[in-house]
Write a protein that holds these residues in place. Sequence first.
Motif, short mmCIF file in Angstrom:
data_model
loop_
_atom_site.label_atom_id
_atom_site.label_comp_id
_atom_site.label_asym_id
_atom_site.label_seq_id
_atom_site.Cartn_x
_atom_site.Cartn_y
_atom_site.Cartn_z
N VAL A 1 -6.13 8.44 -34.91
CA VAL A 1 -6.57 8.70 -33.39
C VAL A 1 -7.97 9.19 -33.24
N LEU A 2 -8.20 10.10 -34.16
CA LEU A 2 -9.72 10.79 -34.19
C LEU A 2 -10.72 9.63 -34.80
N PHE A 3 -10.38 8.75 -35.59
CA PHE A 3 -11.37 7.67 -36.10
C PHE A 3 -11.33 6.63 -34.65
N GLY A 4 -10.14 6.49 -34.01
CA GLY A 4 -10.41 5.43 -32.78
C GLY A 4 -11.30 6.14 -31.83
N GLY A 5 -11.26 7.39 -31.71
CA GLY A 5 -12.12 7.98 -30.85
C GLY A 5 -13.68 8.01 -31.10
N PHE B 1 -8.75 7.22 -23.96
CA PHE B 1 -9.36 8.48 -23.24
C PHE B 1 -8.86 9.55 -24.14
N LEU B 2 -7.37 9.52 -24.38
CA LEU B 2 -7.01 10.71 -25.28
C LEU B 2 -7.61 10.68 -26.71
N ALA B 3 -7.90 9.74 -27.10
CA ALA B 3 -8.64 9.45 -28.47
C ALA B 3 -10.12 9.82 -28.47
N THR B 4 -10.72 9.62 -27.52
CA THR B 4 -12.24 10.13 -27.40
C THR B 4 -12.06 11.69 -27.05
N ALA B 5 -11.39 12.07 -26.22
CA ALA B 5 -11.21 13.55 -25.85
C ALA B 5 -10.96 14.36 -27.06
N ALA B 6 -10.09 13.86 -27.91
CA ALA B 6 -9.68 14.55 -29.21
C ALA B 6 -10.70 14.56 -30.28
N TYR B 7 -11.34 13.51 -30.19
CA TYR B 7 -12.64 13.38 -31.11
C TYR B 7 -13.79 14.49 -30.69
N GLU B 8 -14.15 14.26 -29.34
CA GLU B 8 -15.05 15.28 -28.92
C GLU B 8 -14.74 16.73 -29.35
N THR B 9 -13.60 17.11 -29.18
CA THR B 9 -13.06 18.50 -29.61
C THR B 9 -13.17 18.65 -31.13
N ALA B 10 -12.83 17.56 -31.88
CA ALA B 10 -12.64 18.06 -33.09
C ALA B 10 -13.90 17.43 -33.91
N GLN B 11 -14.98 16.97 -33.59
CA GLN B 11 -15.89 16.50 -34.35
C GLN B 11 -16.74 17.54 -34.87
N ALA C 1 -5.47 17.68 -24.79
CA ALA C 1 -5.85 16.85 -23.74
C ALA C 1 -5.73 17.94 -22.23
N TYR C 2 -4.30 18.75 -22.61
CA TYR C 2 -4.33 19.42 -21.23
C TYR C 2 -5.10 20.65 -21.15
N GLU C 3 -5.57 21.43 -22.30
CA GLU C 3 -6.63 22.34 -22.30
C GLU C 3 -7.90 21.79 -21.82
N THR C 4 -8.28 20.75 -22.26
CA THR C 4 -9.47 20.24 -21.59
C THR C 4 -9.23 19.85 -20.00
N ALA C 5 -8.25 19.43 -19.64
CA ALA C 5 -7.93 18.97 -18.17
C ALA C 5 -7.86 19.76 -17.16
N GLN C 6 -7.14 21.14 -17.78
CA GLN C 6 -6.23 21.91 -16.76
C GLN C 6 -7.27 22.54 -15.73
#
Lengths: 235, 235
Positions: free
Chosen positions: A154-158, A176-186, B181-186
């Motif tokens: 999912v992170l690679f997808g993001g 949207f979930l994937a890009t949000a996760a990657y933004e946090t993880a990168q 996702a929730y942490e980002t969105a809340q």
Amino acid sequence: MNTIEVCLTHELIHHHELKGKIVVVTDVFRATSCIVSGLAKGVKAIKPVIEVEECLELQKQGYLAGGERHAQMIEGFDLDNSPFSYMETRSMGQKVAMTTTNGTLTINKSKEADEILAASFSNLSATASYLKNKGKDVLIVCAGWKGRPGLEDVLFGGALTLAMSDSHETEGDSTFLATAAYETAQSDLLSYLQRASHLKRLKKLGGKDIPYCLEIDLFDVVVKLNEESELVLAS
Amino acid sequence: MNTIEVCLTHELIHHHELKGKIVVVTDVFRATSCIVSGLAKGVKAIKPVIEVEECLELQKQGYLAGGERHAQMIEGFDLDNSPFSYMETRSMGQKVAMTTTNGTLTINKSKEADEILAASFSNLSATASYLKNKGKDVLIVCAGWKGRPGLEDVLFGGALTLAMSDSHETEGDSTFLATAAYETAQSDLLSYLQRASHLKRLKKLGGKDIPYCLEIDLFDVVVKLNEESELVLAS
């Protein structure tokens, strides 16, 4: 504007129209990381197959047999599922018949697409450039883990979606979930992933593979499925 | 320590063992928001059913018929899928037979669980307290949209998981995605969701429902499925 979308696991691929699109299959731990690394270093072609028996059959025809079942090496096989095995001298110039639990299944489910690429963090930017030049809609299909979404995919997808944001419009909640996760993880992919469910198991099997599979842009190559259903470097 | 896990869509529920667990079904837009609001305000019971015909049959037995198909009101029905309809005076003291595309399907797929709750942002904290007291493993099942993950449900899954973090250990990559996702969105759920895929369509159908469905802790009630397969307030 073309679109780009992430499908979180191959079990959800039926929700997507594949015709007219380029599908990018990713199985970061570890099928597509093996595939990209091997082909970049000199493996001639990698044929993804579902069954172990099919690999052993192709082995008799001169292929090396590679892959895993439940993250274990298979009896009688030449290569396991470590990217380092695919980069060894004995693999150079050879064809490999590869079976994996998730990656191969995903590739086989993507056959209706106009074109199928296999990608991983190791060829992220090269894949993004190739896709931009093609000007088609893109679907990134995450292989996942036994049908469930896997965080690394999912992170690679993001990551790939974000790399394409100047040419492709993002579609769908999963993307949207994937890009949000990657933004946090990168900033530290490995730390982020250490919380993933099956990482403990993978660690036991070989610690150096995991950080290797998360290294970005090791290779400037693009991998595609050719008409003989073999993965090769795109010219 | 007990565990808590998010399943991103009912299509992936087969990956989870349900026996021994409490399943929390959520369909924020809008089934479980309707259910919680209606029961909190005085609806006697809500019977979730799959087919429109079953609703009409129950209507003849004195139930109000409620629900939607493809986010549209159904001919011959008493209630649509707006939470405000379920809070009208004419609904008080009544039983409602409800069909929804996603929420009802999800409830019906969860039947093997020890207990099934229906929850939404409107009863987040009450649901979390109830679950903590029960001391069982929890699976939050997101209804999603036509089998795909829906961002609003995933966000609720993340919110409930975070609200339980002192008593329940998080399991699974999907759960991790949901909490991240929730942490980002809340800080602003509505803005975050305005980027979701089907929000444009929902907006057309009634603007006030969407912000209402995202309001947190409007009601101090818990909703569970009873032995007659009807959703009622838990005592």
